[in-house]
Write a protein that holds these residues in place. Structure first.
Motif, PDB file in Angstrom:
ATOM      1  N   UNK A   1      54.174  -7.086  72.505  1.00  0.00           N
ATOM      2  CA  UNK A   1      54.949  -7.599  73.631  1.00  0.00           C
ATOM      3  C   UNK A   1      54.977  -9.118  73.644  1.00  0.00           C
ATOM      4  N   UNK A   2      53.848  -9.736  73.296  1.00  0.00           N
ATOM      5  CA  UNK A   2      53.781 -11.194  73.230  1.00  0.00           C
ATOM      6  C   UNK A   2      54.679 -11.729  72.114  1.00  0.00           C
TER       7      UNK A   2
ATOM      8  N   UNK B   1      43.912   4.655  72.699  1.00  0.00           N
ATOM      9  CA  UNK B   1      42.679   3.891  72.553  1.00  0.00           C
ATOM     10  C   UNK B   1      42.920   2.483  73.085  1.00  0.00           C
ATOM     11  N   UNK B   2      41.848   1.787  73.332  1.00  0.00           N
ATOM     12  CA  UNK B   2      41.955   0.425  73.842  1.00  0.00           C
ATOM     13  C   UNK B   2      42.590  -0.492  72.791  1.00  0.00           C
ATOM     14  N   UNK B   3      42.278  -0.252  71.524  1.00  0.00           N
ATOM     15  CA  UNK B   3      42.851  -1.064  70.451  1.00  0.00           C
ATOM     16  C   UNK B   3      44.371  -0.900  70.400  1.00  0.00           C
ATOM     17  N   UNK B   4      44.846   0.311  70.604  1.00  0.00           N
ATOM     18  CA  UNK B   4      46.287   0.582  70.609  1.00  0.00           C
ATOM     19  C   UNK B   4      46.962  -0.161  71.760  1.00  0.00           C
ATOM     20  N   UNK B   5      46.342  -0.125  72.939  1.00  0.00           N
ATOM     21  CA  UNK B   5      46.902  -0.812  74.107  1.00  0.00           C
ATOM     22  C   UNK B   5      46.971  -2.322  73.865  1.00  0.00           C
ATOM     23  N   UNK B   6      45.886  -2.880  73.305  1.00  0.00           N
ATOM     24  CA  UNK B   6      45.870  -4.325  73.024  1.00  0.00           C
ATOM     25  C   UNK B   6      46.911  -4.700  71.977  1.00  0.00           C
TER      26      UNK B   6
ATOM     27  N   UNK C   1      54.053  -4.123  63.894  1.00  0.00           N
ATOM     28  CA  UNK C   1      54.557  -2.803  64.289  1.00  0.00           C
ATOM     29  C   UNK C   1      53.997  -1.752  63.337  1.00  0.00           C
ATOM     30  N   UNK C   2      53.968  -2.056  62.032  1.00  0.00           N
ATOM     31  CA  UNK C   2      53.391  -1.118  61.069  1.00  0.00           C
ATOM     32  C   UNK C   2      51.887  -0.959  61.276  1.00  0.00           C
ATOM     33  N   UNK C   3      51.223  -2.043  61.641  1.00  0.00           N
ATOM     34  CA  UNK C   3      49.783  -1.981  61.890  1.00  0.00           C
ATOM     35  C   UNK C   3      49.493  -1.081  63.096  1.00  0.00           C
ATOM     36  N   UNK C   4      50.354  -1.123  64.100  1.00  0.00           N
ATOM     37  CA  UNK C   4      50.167  -0.302  65.293  1.00  0.00           C
ATOM     38  C   UNK C   4      50.270   1.178  64.950  1.00  0.00           C
ATOM     39  N   UNK C   5      51.096   1.516  63.977  1.00  0.00           N
ATOM     40  CA  UNK C   5      51.248   2.917  63.582  1.00  0.00           C
ATOM     41  C   UNK C   5      49.950   3.495  63.017  1.00  0.00           C
ATOM     42  N   UNK C   6      49.048   2.636  62.502  1.00  0.00           N
ATOM     43  CA  UNK C   6      47.794   3.115  61.922  1.00  0.00           C
ATOM     44  C   UNK C   6      46.694   3.307  62.963  1.00  0.00           C
TER      45      UNK C   6
ATOM     46  N   UNK D   1      59.804  -2.110  75.034  1.00  0.00           N
ATOM     47  CA  UNK D   1      60.601  -2.213  73.825  1.00  0.00           C
ATOM     48  C   UNK D   1      59.704  -2.133  72.591  1.00  0.00           C
ATOM     49  N   UNK D   2      58.513  -2.705  72.685  1.00  0.00           N
ATOM     50  CA  UNK D   2      57.542  -2.613  71.597  1.00  0.00           C
ATOM     51  C   UNK D   2      57.123  -1.170  71.350  1.00  0.00           C
ATOM     52  N   UNK D   3      56.926  -0.385  72.418  1.00  0.00           N
ATOM     53  CA  UNK D   3      56.584   1.036  72.272  1.00  0.00           C
ATOM     54  C   UNK D   3      57.702   1.791  71.575  1.00  0.00           C
TER      55      UNK D   3
END
Length: 179
Positions: free
Chosen positions: A82-83, A71-76, A61-66, A36-38
């Motif tokens: 999700x948390x 990458x590992x940072x994106x996965x984390x 969510x906006x931070x993830x867009x940047x 759902x986060x994706x």
């Protein structure tokens, strides 16, 4: 004499506990939150703003867009989202997302219908205006004829460009059909 396979011997502490949740069940739940986060991250900024998320989730969510994808940072970051999703009403969020995406598809369908009517009006003229007014009596005949006439005039001058009047015609038809 006790048999080795006695049921008392193999009892587990979670056998009679209704509140017990297995690790596998927890992992399945976390995977649902991350999926759902994706989907949230894949939405546009205006769509995310319309969902009215809590501030921390919204900002992340906006931070993830940047962050670069794959990458590992994106996965984390997705794991962190999700948390954060654990504290959100999932059913309500999924319903809001579904309604918003459905509303977007309805808007594009209305736009397509209005474009089709515009093409018909420009090609057929007054007979199409009459047919459209019979089908939708709330439309103003004079305004329709005026916009059609102006659109035809603008298209004869500049056939390559979209005319102002034809855009206005589409907007008028779309707004009137929506009501």
């Amino acid at each position: 004499m006790k048999v080795v396979g006695d049921s008392e011997h193999f009892k587990q502490p979670f056998d009679h506990d209704e509140d017990y949740v297995s690790r596998a069940e927890t992992k399945r739940e976390i995977a649902i939150y991350q999926e759902l986060g994706k989907k949230l991250v894949a939405l546009s900024k205006t769509q995310i703003d319309r969902l009215e998320l809590d501030e921390l989730l919204h900002d992340n969510v906006f931070k993830t867009k940047t962050i670069k994808i794959n990458t590992e940072a994106y996965r984390r970051q997705l794991q962190f989202i999700g948390k954060l999703m654990r504290y959100v009403d999932i059913e309500e969020l999924q319903l809001n997302m579904k309604n918003m995406l459905n509303q977007n598809s309805n808007e594009s369908a209305k736009q397509n219908v209005a474009e089709k009517f515009k093409d018909q009006l420009l090609s057929e003229g007054d007979s199409a205006v009459q047919a459209l007014i019979e089908k939708y009596p709330d439309l103003e005949r004079q305004k329709l004829r005026q916009l059609v006439r102006q659109s035809k005039k603008e298209l004869t001058k500049k056939p390559d460009e979209a005319s102002k009047s034809s855009i206005e015609l589409v907007k008028y038809i779309r707004n009137e059909l929506a009501e």
